[in-house]
Design an enzyme around this catalytic site. Sequence first.
Site, PDB file in Angstrom:
ATOM      1  N   ARG A  56       0.829  -0.937   0.151  1.00  0.00           N
ATOM      2  CA  ARG A  56       0.276  -0.280  -0.252  1.00  0.00           C
ATOM      3  C   ARG A  56       1.216   0.936  -0.128  1.00  0.00           C
ATOM      4  NH1 ARG A  56      -2.787  -3.908  -0.620  1.00  0.00           N
ATOM      5  NH2 ARG A  56      -3.729  -4.744   0.401  1.00  0.00           N
TER       6      ARG A  56
ATOM      7  N   SER B 232     -10.814  -0.419   3.713  1.00  0.00           N
ATOM      8  CA  SER B 232     -10.138  -0.493   4.658  1.00  0.00           C
ATOM      9  C   SER B 232      -9.092   0.662   5.588  1.00  0.00           C
ATOM     10  CB  SER B 232      -8.675  -1.863   5.081  1.00  0.00           C
ATOM     11  OG  SER B 232      -9.280  -2.922   4.401  1.00  0.00           O
TER      12      SER B 232
ATOM     13  N   GLU C 267      -4.159   3.492   6.133  1.00  0.00           N
ATOM     14  CA  GLU C 267      -4.429   3.632   4.954  1.00  0.00           C
ATOM     15  C   GLU C 267      -5.205   4.656   4.242  1.00  0.00           C
ATOM     16  OE1 GLU C 267      -5.044  -0.682   3.554  1.00  0.00           O
ATOM     17  OE2 GLU C 267      -5.579  -0.080   2.285  1.00  0.00           O
TER      18      GLU C 267
HETATM   19  C1  LIG Z   1     -16.280  -0.981   0.055  1.00  0.00           C
HETATM   20  C2  LIG Z   1     -14.539  -0.534  -0.144  1.00  0.00           C
HETATM   21  C3  LIG Z   1     -13.200  -2.174  -0.148  1.00  0.00           C
HETATM   22  C4  LIG Z   1     -11.558  -1.872  -0.987  1.00  0.00           C
HETATM   23  N1  LIG Z   1     -11.241  -2.363  -1.170  1.00  0.00           N
HETATM   24  C5  LIG Z   1      -9.908  -2.142  -0.994  1.00  0.00           C
HETATM   25  C6  LIG Z   1      -9.283  -3.887  -0.715  1.00  0.00           C
HETATM   26  O1  LIG Z   1      -9.222  -4.251  -1.230  1.00  0.00           O
HETATM   27  N2  LIG Z   1      -7.880  -2.996  -1.576  1.00  0.00           N
HETATM   28  C7  LIG Z   1      -7.190  -1.834  -1.601  1.00  0.00           C
HETATM   29  O2  LIG Z   1      -6.261  -1.886  -1.664  1.00  0.00           O
HETATM   30  N3  LIG Z   1      -8.449  -0.796  -1.452  1.00  0.00           N
HETATM   31  C8  LIG Z   1      -9.054  -1.039  -1.000  1.00  0.00           C
HETATM   32  N4  LIG Z   1      -9.769   0.176  -1.108  1.00  0.00           N
HETATM   33  C9  LIG Z   1      -9.436   1.251  -1.018  1.00  0.00           C
HETATM   34  C10 LIG Z   1     -10.000   2.187  -2.801  1.00  0.00           C
HETATM   35  O3  LIG Z   1     -10.919   1.379  -3.240  1.00  0.00           O
HETATM   36  C11 LIG Z   1      -8.167   1.533  -2.765  1.00  0.00           C
HETATM   37  O4  LIG Z   1      -7.040   2.095  -2.546  1.00  0.00           O
HETATM   38  C12 LIG Z   1      -8.309   2.689  -4.513  1.00  0.00           C
HETATM   39  O5  LIG Z   1      -7.622   1.685  -5.159  1.00  0.00           O
HETATM   40  C13 LIG Z   1      -8.619   3.969  -4.199  1.00  0.00           C
HETATM   41  O6  LIG Z   1      -8.754   4.315  -6.026  1.00  0.00           O
HETATM   42  P1  LIG Z   1      -9.453   5.858  -6.089  1.00  0.00           P
HETATM   43  O7  LIG Z   1      -9.865   5.938  -7.626  1.00  0.00           O
HETATM   44  O8  LIG Z   1     -10.671   5.986  -5.884  1.00  0.00           O
HETATM   45  O9  LIG Z   1      -8.820   6.801  -5.167  1.00  0.00           O
HETATM   46  P2  LIG Z   1      -8.580   7.874  -4.381  1.00  0.00           P
HETATM   47  O10 LIG Z   1      -9.620   8.108  -3.306  1.00  0.00           O
HETATM   48  O11 LIG Z   1      -9.406   8.670  -5.226  1.00  0.00           O
HETATM   49  O12 LIG Z   1      -7.288   8.655  -4.381  1.00  0.00           O
HETATM   50  C14 LIG Z   1      -6.497   7.496  -3.730  1.00  0.00           C
HETATM   51  C15 LIG Z   1      -4.783   8.737  -3.694  1.00  0.00           C
HETATM   52  O13 LIG Z   1      -4.240   8.255  -5.110  1.00  0.00           O
HETATM   53  C16 LIG Z   1      -3.882   9.359  -5.694  1.00  0.00           C
HETATM   54  N5  LIG Z   1      -4.218   9.307  -7.059  1.00  0.00           N
HETATM   55  C17 LIG Z   1      -5.406   8.971  -7.623  1.00  0.00           C
HETATM   56  N6  LIG Z   1      -5.383   8.730  -8.816  1.00  0.00           N
HETATM   57  C18 LIG Z   1      -4.287   9.364  -9.138  1.00  0.00           C
HETATM   58  C19 LIG Z   1      -3.504   9.494 -10.196  1.00  0.00           C
HETATM   59  N7  LIG Z   1      -4.139   9.446 -11.597  1.00  0.00           N
HETATM   60  N8  LIG Z   1      -1.354   9.720 -10.046  1.00  0.00           N
HETATM   61  C20 LIG Z   1      -1.058   9.626  -8.862  1.00  0.00           C
HETATM   62  N9  LIG Z   1      -2.198   9.904  -7.914  1.00  0.00           N
HETATM   63  C21 LIG Z   1      -3.645   9.764  -7.777  1.00  0.00           C
HETATM   64  C22 LIG Z   1      -5.326  10.877  -4.756  1.00  0.00           C
HETATM   65  O14 LIG Z   1      -4.157  11.450  -4.463  1.00  0.00           O
HETATM   66  C23 LIG Z   1      -4.823   9.810  -3.050  1.00  0.00           C
HETATM   67  O15 LIG Z   1      -3.279   9.951  -2.899  1.00  0.00           O
HETATM   68  C24 LIG Z   1     -11.497  -0.319  -1.257  1.00  0.00           C
HETATM   69  C25 LIG Z   1     -12.159   0.567  -0.717  1.00  0.00           C
HETATM   70  C26 LIG Z   1     -13.278   0.848  -0.095  1.00  0.00           C
HETATM   71  C27 LIG Z   1     -14.492   1.723  -0.314  1.00  0.00           C
END
Ligand SMILES: Cc1cc2nc3c(=O)[nH]c(=O)nc-3n(C[C@H](O)[C@H](O)[C@H](O)COP(=O)(O)OP(=O)(O)OC[C@H]3O[C@@H](n4cnc5c(N)ncnc54)[C@H](O)[C@@H]3O)c2cc1C
Length: 311
Positions: free
Chosen positions: A180, A229, A299
Site C-alpha cells: 500500500r 480498510s 491506509e
Molecule cells: C468498500 C471498499 C472496499 C475497498 N477494498 C479495497 C481493497 O480490497 N484493497 C485496496 O487496496 N483498497 C481497497 N479500497 C480502497 C480504494 O478503493 C483503493 O485504494 C482504490 O485503489 C483507490 O482508488 P481511487 O480512484 O478511489 O483513489 P482516490 O481515493 O481518489 O485517491 C487515493 C490516492 O491516490 C492518489 N491518486 C489518485 N489517482 C491518481 C493518479 N492518477 N496519479 C497519482 N495519484 C493518484 C490520490 O491523490 C490519493 O492520494 C476499498 C474501498 C472501499 C470503499
Amino acid sequence: MKPQFKFPIEMPFNLADLRGNLRHDEPMSKHTSWRVGGPAQWFYEPADLADLALFIQQLPKNIPIFWIGLGSNLLVRDGGIHGVVIRTAGLLNEIKLINDNTLYVEAGVSSAKLARFAARAGLSGTEFLAGIPGTFGGALAMNAGAWGKNTWSLVQSIETLNQRGQRYHRQITDYEINYRSVKGPKNEWFVAATLQLTSSSVEESFAKIKSLLKKRNETQPIGLPSCGSVFRNPQGDYAARLIEQAGWKGKGKGGVYVSEKHANFIINHTATTAADIESLIEQIRTSVKQKYGIHLIPEVFMVGEFIEKQT
Ligand SMILES: Cc1cc2nc3c(=O)[nH]c(=O)nc-3n(C[C@H](O)[C@H](O)[C@H](O)COP(=O)(O)OP(=O)(O)OC[C@H]3O[C@@H](n4cnc5c(N)ncnc54)[C@H](O)[C@@H]3O)c2cc1C
C-alpha cells in the site's frame, strides 16, 4: 461555517481551448466514498489526456495540484482543498489490448472495468481488482491489492504527467513499491500504464471474479459509505483483529461507527463531518497502541484543511 482559504487563487480566464469542466468551490463530499469533505477551491474534470496536459500547462506555476480518482480511499477535511483538484474517474478512460498479453490502461478506468475487460480478452491477473471500487490511477497510487495480489506486480511500464503538463514514460525501477505504498518522482501523476497478464479462459477468469466478489460480500459491509480498510495491516497481523479485540466493533460517535461486519471499516451512517471520522480514527489508534503497543498506520489518504467547529 464556510471554509476560508488562506489566499485566493485567481484562475486566469484566458485558459485557452479547454474542453473539460472547470468549477470553483466544488464540494468534495460529492466525490468521496465517505461522502464528507469541504470544497476544492478549483476542480477540473478533463475531456481527455491532451486536454488535461493543456490545462496543467496553463496553470499558474505555484498552484497546488491534487489528483483524485473515485475518492474511495480519501478523507478530505472539512476546510477543503486549497488549489486545484483534478478528477480522472471515467474521464481518462481508454483501455486496449496492445498485444496478446499486454493491456494499455488509462488512469480513469475503473478497477472493476479493467478486471472485466481483461477477463473478456481471455487474460488473467486482474481478477482481484474487480471488487476494489476505485480507478486504475488510484490503484497505482495506493498499490491497491486484495487476496494476496497487488497492482504493481502486473505493471510493465508507466506514463505520467508532471506539473508542467509534460508526459513521461517511466520504468517500474523508477518507483519504490511496498505494501500500500508507492514512492516515485515528485510532482508527477499516473496517466496510464501497460500491464503484463497471463492467458486464461474467459470462463475461468469470470468464475474467479464471481467467487472473489462473493467472498467480499460475505466479509465486508459493501454498499455503505466507507473507504474500505482504514488502517494497513501491521506486519504479521491484521488491523481488523486488533481493532475488534480492543472492543471497537459497532462503536463510534454520532453518525460514524466501526462496522460490525469488518472492524477495519468505518461507516459514515448519517451525514457527519470529516473531523468526526478523523477523530474516531485517532481514538482507535490510541486505544490499540495502549492495549497492544502496536502503532496502526492509516491506509486512507487524508488531505485538506481543518476547520474550527462552531460551538
Ligand atoms: C468498500 C471498499 C472496499 C475497498 N477494498 C479495497 C481493497 O480490497 N484493497 C485496496 O487496496 N483498497 C481497497 N479500497 C480502497 C480504494 O478503493 C483503493 O485504494 C482504490 O485503489 C483507490 O482508488 P481511487 O480512484 O478511489 O483513489 P482516490 O481515493 O481518489 O485517491 C487515493 C490516492 O491516490 C492518489 N491518486 C489518485 N489517482 C491518481 C493518479 N492518477 N496519479 C497519482 N495519484 C493518484 C490520490 O491523490 C490519493 O492520494 C476499498 C474501498 C472501499 C470503499
